[in-house]
Design a protein around this motif. Structure first.
Motif, PDB file in Angstrom:
ATOM      1  N   LEU A 145      -2.255  -3.373  -4.481  1.00  0.00           N
ATOM      2  CA  LEU A 145      -1.815  -1.972  -4.499  1.00  0.00           C
ATOM      3  C   LEU A 145      -2.307  -1.254  -5.749  1.00  0.00           C
ATOM      4  O   LEU A 145      -2.755  -0.102  -5.682  1.00  0.00           O
ATOM      5  N   LYS A 146      -2.237  -1.914  -6.889  1.00  0.00           N
ATOM      6  CA  LYS A 146      -2.719  -1.308  -8.143  1.00  0.00           C
ATOM      7  C   LYS A 146      -4.212  -1.021  -8.059  1.00  0.00           C
ATOM      8  O   LYS A 146      -4.665   0.071  -8.402  1.00  0.00           O
ATOM      9  N   LEU A 147      -4.969  -1.992  -7.578  1.00  0.00           N
ATOM     10  CA  LEU A 147      -6.425  -1.818  -7.472  1.00  0.00           C
ATOM     11  C   LEU A 147      -6.784  -0.717  -6.480  1.00  0.00           C
ATOM     12  O   LEU A 147      -7.674   0.094  -6.730  1.00  0.00           O
TER      13      LEU A 147
ATOM     14  N   SER B 287      -4.884   1.814  -5.709  1.00  0.00           N
ATOM     15  CA  SER B 287      -4.482   3.112  -6.263  1.00  0.00           C
ATOM     16  C   SER B 287      -5.523   3.621  -7.257  1.00  0.00           C
ATOM     17  O   SER B 287      -5.670   4.823  -7.434  1.00  0.00           O
ATOM     18  N   GLU B 288      -6.254   2.719  -7.875  1.00  0.00           N
ATOM     19  CA  GLU B 288      -7.331   3.111  -8.791  1.00  0.00           C
ATOM     20  C   GLU B 288      -8.593   3.503  -8.034  1.00  0.00           C
ATOM     21  O   GLU B 288      -9.340   4.369  -8.466  1.00  0.00           O
TER      22      GLU B 288
ATOM     23  N   ARG C 160      -0.033   8.187 -10.987  1.00  0.00           N
ATOM     24  CA  ARG C 160      -0.025   6.764 -11.343  1.00  0.00           C
ATOM     25  C   ARG C 160       0.954   6.007 -10.449  1.00  0.00           C
ATOM     26  O   ARG C 160       2.030   6.491 -10.120  1.00  0.00           O
ATOM     27  N   SER C 161       0.568   4.816 -10.078  1.00  0.00           N
ATOM     28  CA  SER C 161       1.446   3.925  -9.325  1.00  0.00           C
ATOM     29  C   SER C 161       2.503   3.360 -10.269  1.00  0.00           C
ATOM     30  O   SER C 161       2.193   3.019 -11.413  1.00  0.00           O
TER      31      SER C 161
ATOM     32  N   LEU D 178       3.734   0.526 -10.130  1.00  0.00           N
ATOM     33  CA  LEU D 178       3.620  -0.950 -10.142  1.00  0.00           C
ATOM     34  C   LEU D 178       2.997  -1.443 -11.422  1.00  0.00           C
ATOM     35  O   LEU D 178       2.154  -0.903 -11.998  1.00  0.00           O
TER      36      LEU D 178
ATOM     37  N   GLU E 172       3.215 -10.777  -6.358  1.00  0.00           N
ATOM     38  CA  GLU E 172       2.314 -10.296  -7.413  1.00  0.00           C
ATOM     39  C   GLU E 172       0.902 -10.008  -6.879  1.00  0.00           C
ATOM     40  O   GLU E 172       0.239  -9.086  -7.344  1.00  0.00           O
TER      41      GLU E 172
ATOM     42  N   ARG F 250       1.114  -6.650  -5.261  1.00  0.00           N
ATOM     43  CA  ARG F 250       1.195  -5.629  -6.317  1.00  0.00           C
ATOM     44  C   ARG F 250      -0.174  -5.358  -6.925  1.00  0.00           C
ATOM     45  O   ARG F 250      -0.533  -4.216  -7.174  1.00  0.00           O
ATOM     46  N   LEU F 251      -0.930  -6.421  -7.141  1.00  0.00           N
ATOM     47  CA  LEU F 251      -2.264  -6.259  -7.713  1.00  0.00           C
ATOM     48  C   LEU F 251      -3.183  -5.530  -6.729  1.00  0.00           C
ATOM     49  O   LEU F 251      -3.947  -4.645  -7.121  1.00  0.00           O
TER      50      LEU F 251
END
Length: 144
Positions: free
Chosen positions: A11-13, A15-16, A141-142, A144, A5, A8-9
């Protein structure tokens, strides 16, 4: 590679905002800076992060319009049409797809008047179907 997790976080951050400093990411993820940096390096070395990119504001660059062009090459013209797409800088995205069309591409346009001259060279080698993009409520968008 198994990702948890925290990965994943991260990667999300990223991607933003791919330019977010590790110190900011580490605070939002709840890890130390060195640990966050090591996770990013591991994600890169395992190929999960392929590259850090730049998103351009096409309207600010003078391209306020975009068109989606579906392209169906005539028999024997697949590679020629692909080279034509690759050779025109205003094709900004292109996917080879299954179904009736072989390519789905996105064109950046300064005006609608540019559309016919850009597509005219294709008409001897392919059928095209074009739609003008009104808006893009979701782009890149990712999952994830």
């Amino acid at each position: 590679m198994n990702i948890d997790e925290k990965d994943r976080l991260i990667l999300k951050l990223l991607s933003e905002n791919a330019r977010a400093p590790v110190s900011e990411l580490s605070g939002r993820v709840g890890l130390s800076g060195p640990s966050t940096g090591e996770r990013i390096r591991r994600l890169e070395s395992n190929g999960i992060i392929a590259r850090f990119t730049l998103e351009l504001d096409l309207a600010a660059l003078g391209y306020p319009l975009q068109a989606i062009v579906r392209i169906k090459p005539r028999p024997g013209n697949m590679h020629i049409v692909e080279d034509m797409i690759l050779g025109e800088a205003r094709f900004i995205d292109c996917d080879k797809v299954t179904g009736d069309d072989c390519f789905v591409a996105r064109l950046a346009l300064r005006s609608i008047a540019e559309l016919d001259p850009l597509l005219l060279p294709f008409h001897d080698r392919a059928e095209t179907n074009t739609a003008i993009v009104k808006s893009s409520p979701l782009r890149g968008r990712s999952p994830l």
